[in-house]
Write an enzyme that holds these catalytic residues in place. Structure first.
Site: not given
Length: 263
Positions: A41, A110, A144
């Site tokens: 990431e 995200k 994540c």
């Protein structure tokens, strides 16, 4: 398929150093036989969130050109982790995916922003899904904190994903959560999970432990706390085998879950 999992020390705020390191490691993975590589990431800038006005990639153009050319030159698929991007007047944490012909097949902002790292103060949340194909492989990618939302990964699995890639900067204090959540997501969705975390320079606190997990929950590989390039051979046909043995998808009762999904 041989996967190259690239767990490396992302240099916070040093974009040029990170590009050079990714270029080196992707080429090394290819030389070792990888047909698909996965990055962590925010590998371009890391969490230098207060400097995004300088560091973020406008519309992701630099990362797209770099990853596309690398994928095409080497003839490999690249799940390009995520990079900090600027789109309009907002900043995003964006995953980019390219097939072996250099064609972009995925772009994902995200969806779930992690408040403990102040993402919500600097980044905008995405809302689109991230299912894509790499050759004949049906895949998906998340970032994540997304793995704490099982309904989000289940949606991608229901849309056909046989493997879910996870790019992360997951901190050491909660690394046990990382391991447990990833195994749970693999088992409940009966798919492969390929998760690549970063490592860090002190005093930053990220210790790798990247993982490749098969649909029964067996861990095929776990990284250590240092930089590591792992080549992991994966048989994606195992997904169909597992789903036939325990037909979870056939036995679902979506009508019972509707009230939960509305809340």
């Amino acid at each position: 398929m041989k996967l190259g999992c690239i767990q490396f020390k992302v240099a916070t705020g040093d974009v040029e150093k990170n590009y050079a390191r990714v270029n080196e490691l992707v080429r090394e993975a290819h030389a070792k036989g990888a047909k698909l590589v996965v990055l962590p990431e925010m590998w371009n800038s890391s969490y230098a969130l207060k400097k995004l006005d300088v560091l973020a990639d406008p519309n992701g153009e630099r990362a797209k050109k770099f990853l596309s050319e690398l994928a095409k030159e080497l003839g490999i698929h690249i799940v390009g982790g995520s990079v900090s991007t600027k789109k309009g007047d907002k900043f995003y944490n964006t995953m980019l995916v390219f097939n072996k012909d250099g064609e972009q097949v995925g772009e994902y902002d995200k969806a779930h922003l992690f408040r403990l790292m102040d993402e919500h103060l600097y980044l905008a949340a995405g809302s689109g899904q991230n299912n894509f194909k790499l050759g004949d492989l049906d895949a998906a990618g998340v970032i994540c904190y997304d793995i704490r939302f099982p309904e989000w990964l289940r949606l991608h699995a229901l849309n056909g994903a046989k493997v879910i890639f996870v790019s992360a900067q997951w901190p050491t204090p909660r690394i046990d959560h990382w391991k447990t959540l990833l195994q749970a997501r693999a088992i409940e969705n009966q798919c492969f999970i390929v998760a690549v975390n970063r490592t860090s320079h002190k005093p930053e606190n990220f210790n790798g432990n990247s993982m490749v997990i098969e649909p029964w929950g067996e861990v095929l590989w776990t990284g250590d706390a240092e930089e590591e390039l792992a080549i992991v051979d994966v048989d994606f046909d195992k997904v169909d085998e597992v789903r036939k043995k325990i037909p979870v998808y056939d036995d679902r009762r979506p009508e019972l879950y509707q009230d939960i999904l509305k809340n």
